[in-house]
Design a protein around this motif. Structure first.
Motif, PDB file in Angstrom:
ATOM      1  N   TYR A  62     -68.248  53.045 -99.203  1.00  0.00           N
ATOM      2  CA  TYR A  62     -66.851  53.499 -99.186  1.00  0.00           C
ATOM      3  C   TYR A  62     -65.900  52.369 -98.790  1.00  0.00           C
ATOM      4  O   TYR A  62     -64.842  52.605 -98.214  1.00  0.00           O
ATOM      5  CB  TYR A  62     -66.665  54.707 -98.259  1.00  0.00           C
ATOM      6  CG  TYR A  62     -67.395  55.938 -98.733  1.00  0.00           C
ATOM      7  CD1 TYR A  62     -66.861  56.758 -99.723  1.00  0.00           C
ATOM      8  CD2 TYR A  62     -68.636  56.274 -98.200  1.00  0.00           C
ATOM      9  CE1 TYR A  62     -67.538  57.883-100.167  1.00  0.00           C
ATOM     10  CE2 TYR A  62     -69.331  57.393 -98.643  1.00  0.00           C
ATOM     11  CZ  TYR A  62     -68.770  58.191 -99.616  1.00  0.00           C
ATOM     12  OH  TYR A  62     -69.459  59.301-100.060  1.00  0.00           O
ATOM     13  N   PHE A  63     -66.296  51.117 -99.063  1.00  0.00           N
ATOM     14  CA  PHE A  63     -65.422  49.956 -98.835  1.00  0.00           C
ATOM     15  C   PHE A  63     -65.057  49.785 -97.361  1.00  0.00           C
ATOM     16  O   PHE A  63     -63.934  49.389 -97.048  1.00  0.00           O
ATOM     17  CB  PHE A  63     -64.131  50.062 -99.674  1.00  0.00           C
ATOM     18  CG  PHE A  63     -64.358  50.106-101.151  1.00  0.00           C
ATOM     19  CD1 PHE A  63     -64.419  48.934-101.893  1.00  0.00           C
ATOM     20  CD2 PHE A  63     -64.529  51.318-101.807  1.00  0.00           C
ATOM     21  CE1 PHE A  63     -64.622  48.972-103.271  1.00  0.00           C
ATOM     22  CE2 PHE A  63     -64.746  51.368-103.185  1.00  0.00           C
ATOM     23  CZ  PHE A  63     -64.793  50.194-103.919  1.00  0.00           C
ATOM     24  N   GLN A  64     -65.987  50.025 -96.453  1.00  0.00           N
ATOM     25  CA  GLN A  64     -65.651  49.845 -95.036  1.00  0.00           C
ATOM     26  C   GLN A  64     -66.877  49.620 -94.169  1.00  0.00           C
ATOM     27  O   GLN A  64     -67.967  50.099 -94.464  1.00  0.00           O
ATOM     28  CB  GLN A  64     -64.845  51.034 -94.519  1.00  0.00           C
ATOM     29  CG  GLN A  64     -65.424  52.396 -94.798  1.00  0.00           C
ATOM     30  CD  GLN A  64     -64.405  53.494 -94.618  1.00  0.00           C
ATOM     31  OE1 GLN A  64     -63.792  53.614 -93.570  1.00  0.00           O
ATOM     32  NE2 GLN A  64     -64.221  54.305 -95.649  1.00  0.00           N
ATOM     33  N   ILE A  65     -66.652  48.849 -93.103  1.00  0.00           N
ATOM     34  CA  ILE A  65     -67.619  48.673 -92.042  1.00  0.00           C
ATOM     35  C   ILE A  65     -66.896  48.948 -90.730  1.00  0.00           C
ATOM     36  O   ILE A  65     -65.660  48.970 -90.686  1.00  0.00           O
ATOM     37  CB  ILE A  65     -68.213  47.249 -92.042  1.00  0.00           C
ATOM     38  CG1 ILE A  65     -67.108  46.204 -91.853  1.00  0.00           C
ATOM     39  CG2 ILE A  65     -68.974  46.974 -93.325  1.00  0.00           C
ATOM     40  CD1 ILE A  65     -67.628  44.774 -91.745  1.00  0.00           C
ATOM     41  N   TYR A  66     -67.644  49.171 -89.666  1.00  0.00           N
ATOM     42  CA  TYR A  66     -66.968  49.458 -88.398  1.00  0.00           C
ATOM     43  C   TYR A  66     -67.697  48.841 -87.215  1.00  0.00           C
ATOM     44  O   TYR A  66     -68.895  48.541 -87.263  1.00  0.00           O
ATOM     45  CB  TYR A  66     -66.807  50.962 -88.198  1.00  0.00           C
ATOM     46  CG  TYR A  66     -68.092  51.749 -88.031  1.00  0.00           C
ATOM     47  CD1 TYR A  66     -68.734  51.858 -86.798  1.00  0.00           C
ATOM     48  CD2 TYR A  66     -68.665  52.417 -89.128  1.00  0.00           C
ATOM     49  CE1 TYR A  66     -69.908  52.596 -86.652  1.00  0.00           C
ATOM     50  CE2 TYR A  66     -69.837  53.148 -88.984  1.00  0.00           C
ATOM     51  CZ  TYR A  66     -70.450  53.236 -87.741  1.00  0.00           C
ATOM     52  OH  TYR A  66     -71.612  53.956 -87.603  1.00  0.00           O
ATOM     53  N   LEU A  67     -66.928  48.654 -86.152  1.00  0.00           N
ATOM     54  CA  LEU A  67     -67.420  48.276 -84.833  1.00  0.00           C
ATOM     55  C   LEU A  67     -67.001  49.376 -83.872  1.00  0.00           C
ATOM     56  O   LEU A  67     -65.837  49.803 -83.882  1.00  0.00           O
ATOM     57  CB  LEU A  67     -66.793  46.960 -84.366  1.00  0.00           C
ATOM     58  CG  LEU A  67     -67.444  45.625 -84.707  1.00  0.00           C
ATOM     59  CD1 LEU A  67     -66.529  44.498 -84.226  1.00  0.00           C
ATOM     60  CD2 LEU A  67     -68.814  45.492 -84.060  1.00  0.00           C
ATOM     61  N   ARG A  68     -67.937  49.826 -83.013  1.00  0.00           N
ATOM     62  CA  ARG A  68     -67.556  50.853 -82.040  1.00  0.00           C
ATOM     63  C   ARG A  68     -68.327  50.678 -80.746  1.00  0.00           C
ATOM     64  O   ARG A  68     -69.419  50.093 -80.715  1.00  0.00           O
ATOM     65  CB  ARG A  68     -67.792  52.248 -82.604  1.00  0.00           C
ATOM     66  CG  ARG A  68     -69.253  52.681 -82.689  1.00  0.00           C
ATOM     67  CD  ARG A  68     -69.328  54.178 -82.917  1.00  0.00           C
ATOM     68  NE  ARG A  68     -70.689  54.699 -83.014  1.00  0.00           N
ATOM     69  CZ  ARG A  68     -71.423  55.067 -81.967  1.00  0.00           C
ATOM     70  NH1 ARG A  68     -70.956  54.931 -80.735  1.00  0.00           N
ATOM     71  NH2 ARG A  68     -72.647  55.569 -82.145  1.00  0.00           N
ATOM     72  N   ASP A  69     -67.757  51.211 -79.675  1.00  0.00           N
ATOM     73  CA  ASP A  69     -68.442  51.243 -78.397  1.00  0.00           C
ATOM     74  C   ASP A  69     -69.674  52.131 -78.524  1.00  0.00           C
ATOM     75  O   ASP A  69     -69.653  53.179 -79.189  1.00  0.00           O
ATOM     76  CB  ASP A  69     -67.505  51.793 -77.318  1.00  0.00           C
ATOM     77  CG  ASP A  69     -68.175  51.870 -75.966  1.00  0.00           C
ATOM     78  OD1 ASP A  69     -68.376  50.810 -75.342  1.00  0.00           O
ATOM     79  OD2 ASP A  69     -68.533  52.993 -75.544  1.00  0.00           O
ATOM     80  N   GLU A  70     -70.753  51.743 -77.874  1.00  0.00           N
ATOM     81  CA  GLU A  70     -72.032  52.437 -78.027  1.00  0.00           C
ATOM     82  C   GLU A  70     -71.975  53.911 -77.637  1.00  0.00           C
ATOM     83  O   GLU A  70     -72.682  54.743 -78.227  1.00  0.00           O
ATOM     84  CB  GLU A  70     -73.097  51.718 -77.185  1.00  0.00           C
ATOM     85  CG  GLU A  70     -74.510  52.110 -77.477  1.00  0.00           C
ATOM     86  CD  GLU A  70     -75.492  51.217 -76.753  1.00  0.00           C
ATOM     87  OE1 GLU A  70     -76.308  50.562 -77.438  1.00  0.00           O
ATOM     88  OE2 GLU A  70     -75.451  51.150 -75.503  1.00  0.00           O
ATOM     89  N   ASP A  71     -71.127  54.254 -76.673  1.00  0.00           N
ATOM     90  CA  ASP A  71     -71.072  55.644 -76.196  1.00  0.00           C
ATOM     91  C   ASP A  71     -69.930  56.460 -76.783  1.00  0.00           C
ATOM     92  O   ASP A  71     -69.707  57.602 -76.371  1.00  0.00           O
ATOM     93  CB  ASP A  71     -70.950  55.673 -74.663  1.00  0.00           C
ATOM     94  CG  ASP A  71     -72.272  55.383 -73.973  1.00  0.00           C
ATOM     95  OD1 ASP A  71     -73.287  55.240 -74.688  1.00  0.00           O
ATOM     96  OD2 ASP A  71     -72.297  55.274 -72.731  1.00  0.00           O
ATOM     97  N   HIS A  72     -69.188  55.895 -77.726  1.00  0.00           N
ATOM     98  CA  HIS A  72     -68.033  56.596 -78.292  1.00  0.00           C
ATOM     99  C   HIS A  72     -68.128  56.585 -79.819  1.00  0.00           C
ATOM    100  O   HIS A  72     -67.725  55.617 -80.468  1.00  0.00           O
ATOM    101  CB  HIS A  72     -66.726  55.950 -77.834  1.00  0.00           C
ATOM    102  CG  HIS A  72     -66.474  56.106 -76.368  1.00  0.00           C
ATOM    103  ND1 HIS A  72     -67.050  55.271 -75.426  1.00  0.00           N
ATOM    104  CD2 HIS A  72     -65.722  57.005 -75.681  1.00  0.00           C
ATOM    105  CE1 HIS A  72     -66.643  55.630 -74.228  1.00  0.00           C
ATOM    106  NE2 HIS A  72     -65.856  56.676 -74.348  1.00  0.00           N
ATOM    107  N   PRO A  73     -68.651  57.679 -80.409  1.00  0.00           N
ATOM    108  CA  PRO A  73     -68.890  57.708 -81.862  1.00  0.00           C
ATOM    109  C   PRO A  73     -67.669  57.944 -82.734  1.00  0.00           C
ATOM    110  O   PRO A  73     -67.723  57.732 -83.949  1.00  0.00           O
ATOM    111  CB  PRO A  73     -69.885  58.858 -82.019  1.00  0.00           C
ATOM    112  CG  PRO A  73     -69.579  59.770 -80.873  1.00  0.00           C
ATOM    113  CD  PRO A  73     -69.181  58.877 -79.734  1.00  0.00           C
ATOM    114  N   ASP A  74     -66.554  58.398 -82.157  1.00  0.00           N
ATOM    115  CA  ASP A  74     -65.386  58.728 -82.979  1.00  0.00           C
ATOM    116  C   ASP A  74     -64.762  57.461 -83.573  1.00  0.00           C
ATOM    117  O   ASP A  74     -64.514  56.479 -82.861  1.00  0.00           O
ATOM    118  CB  ASP A  74     -64.340  59.469 -82.158  1.00  0.00           C
ATOM    119  CG  ASP A  74     -64.811  60.854 -81.760  1.00  0.00           C
ATOM    120  OD1 ASP A  74     -65.721  61.379 -82.427  1.00  0.00           O
ATOM    121  OD2 ASP A  74     -64.281  61.403 -80.775  1.00  0.00           O
TER     122      ASP A  74
END
Length: 205
Positions: A62-74
């Motif tokens: 879907y034309f995207q990658i993400y970075l997120r905090d390990e404990d916050h999935p939103d």
């Protein structure tokens, strides 16, 4: 493919410039930019210390990658036209980076002990924002990846600054499946959250 494997020899860069092949020249220049920005450096003469966190490929479904905090999935969910043009969406504990292809793309993530200076000449699109990482652990993934197998790395816990540096956006094939697009993500400790700000905007033909 690692960042190191993307790099051309200096002779290749000169050869591309002589040939006048715009697409190849842009691709090689993008490779050189990523090589330059991934090197670890000692903090001499005001330079920042750089640490490589990830070098590899991510499936940008879907034309995207993400970075997120390990404990916050939103994840952020602002898919407005303006947001898409920025190539970057930021939430409280995560960011989404828009990609030029709905395919596996090369990604480099680096950590800096302080905010680095942007290199406006080396990249076609540059934007930055801030988000929180209270655990000090980040997950890098594509939108439909199994996070259990996704790259994870440690950073300083707290607020983070992020800059995305995109190159090779004009090297895609007609069907959009192949190209020399590359994605450098720079992270550093920040004083607080920051809205998305575009430093250099890519204007597609």
């Amino acid at each position: 493919m690692s960042c190191a494997a993307m790099q051309p020899a200096e002779g290749d860069l000169r050869h591309a410039a002589i040939e006048g092949d715009g697409r190849r020249s842009n691709l090689l220049n993008g490779e050189a930019a990523h090589r330059r920005h991934r090197r670890s450096r000692s903090p001499v003469h005001g330079e920042t210390m750089v640490r490589s966190l990830y070098e590899g490929e991510i499936f940008a479904d879907y034309f995207q990658i993400y970075l997120r905090d390990e404990d916050h999935p939103d994840l952020p969910d602002d898919y407005s036209e303006e947001s898409l043009e920025r190539y970057l969406m930021a939430g409280s504990y995560a960011v989404i980076v828009r990609t030029a292809r709905n395919m596996t793309v090369p990604v480099c993530v680096t950590w800096h002990d302080r905010k680095p200076e942007p290199d406006l000449n080396a990249f076609q699109h540059i934007a930055e924002a801030g988000f929180g990482c209270p655990t000090g652990r980040l997950i890098l993934a594509g939108l439909t990846d199994d996070e259990q197998a996704s790259p994870r790395f440690s950073v300083k816990a707290g607020q983070l600054g992020l800059r995305i540096n995109l190159s090779g956006l004009d090297t895609l094939t007609e069907d959009g499946l192949d190209g020399g697009d590359r994605y450098l993500l720079q992270l550093w400790p920040a004083a607080g959250p920051a809205d998305v700000r575009v430093l250099k905007a890519w204007q597609s033909a």
